[in-house]
Design an enzyme around this catalytic site. Structure first.
Site, PDB file in Angstrom:
ATOM      1  N   ARG A 227       3.595   3.463  -3.831  1.00 24.52           N
ATOM      2  CA  ARG A 227       2.411   3.975  -3.128  1.00 24.52           C
ATOM      3  C   ARG A 227       1.862   5.221  -3.799  1.00 24.52           C
ATOM      4  O   ARG A 227       0.647   5.371  -3.952  1.00 24.52           O
ATOM      5  CB  ARG A 227       2.734   4.265  -1.654  1.00 24.52           C
ATOM      6  CG  ARG A 227       3.025   3.001  -0.841  1.00 24.52           C
ATOM      7  CD  ARG A 227       3.570   3.334   0.527  1.00 24.52           C
ATOM      8  NE  ARG A 227       4.815   4.104   0.384  1.00 24.52           N
ATOM      9  CZ  ARG A 227       5.339   4.866   1.335  1.00 24.52           C
ATOM     10  NH1 ARG A 227       4.738   4.977   2.505  1.00 24.52           N
ATOM     11  NH2 ARG A 227       6.459   5.499   1.123  1.00 24.52           N
TER      12      ARG A 227
ATOM     13  N   ASN B 290       3.383   0.628   2.940  1.00 22.43           N
ATOM     14  CA  ASN B 290       4.509  -0.304   2.933  1.00 22.43           C
ATOM     15  C   ASN B 290       4.404  -1.206   4.155  1.00 22.43           C
ATOM     16  O   ASN B 290       3.894  -0.793   5.192  1.00 22.43           O
ATOM     17  CB  ASN B 290       5.839   0.450   3.006  1.00 22.43           C
ATOM     18  CG  ASN B 290       6.230   1.091   1.688  1.00 22.43           C
ATOM     19  OD1 ASN B 290       5.726   0.742   0.628  1.00 22.43           O
ATOM     20  ND2 ASN B 290       7.143   2.046   1.754  1.00 22.43           N
TER      21      ASN B 290
END
Length: 125
Positions: free
Chosen positions: A50, A68
């Site tokens: 990320r 996520n």
């Protein structure tokens, strides 16, 4: 002829500032705006995916988000000029974070949009 030339010179600095402005203000001038949802499969959690996605999005100049999922994938949305969105799609499919392993990336809901829905790219939790 003098006043016309003066008007052109007076307008030039404003044009330059517009071209030098970075990010969202100039995005709409770079062709059609696109939006696409994505989901990345593979070893993409616990590998700073990320954080690297956010960094790459900001480098390329697209907006949107990444997060996520509970099933071990990473999902999100990217918006921006078509060419920049395509660059981000390629990165999400082939590059990722240094420790990640991308098995495949699914793209969905790809569409042309009239304006950006986000002002930046962010990590969601």
């Amino acid at each position: 002829m003098g006043p016309l030339l003066l008007a052109a010179v007076a307008a030039a600095p404003r044009a330059s500032l517009r071209l030098l402005g970075s990010g969202l203000a100039t995005m709409s001038t770079a062709g059609p705006l696109k939006s696409v949802d994505y989901e990345v499969f593979g070893r993409v959690q616990g590998v700073c995916f990320r954080m690297y996605t956010e960094g790459e999005a900001k480098k390329i100049g697209v907006v949107g988000w990444v997060k996520n999922t509970s099933k071990g994938t990473v999902t999100g949305q990217v918006q921006g000029p078509e060419e920049k969105v395509n660059s981000m799609k390629s990165w999400l499919s082939k590059v990722g974070s240094p420790s990640s392993r991308i098995d495949h990336t699914d793209f969905s809901n790809e569409k042309t949009i009239s304006k950006l829905e986000y002002s930046n790219f962010s990590i969601r939790y």
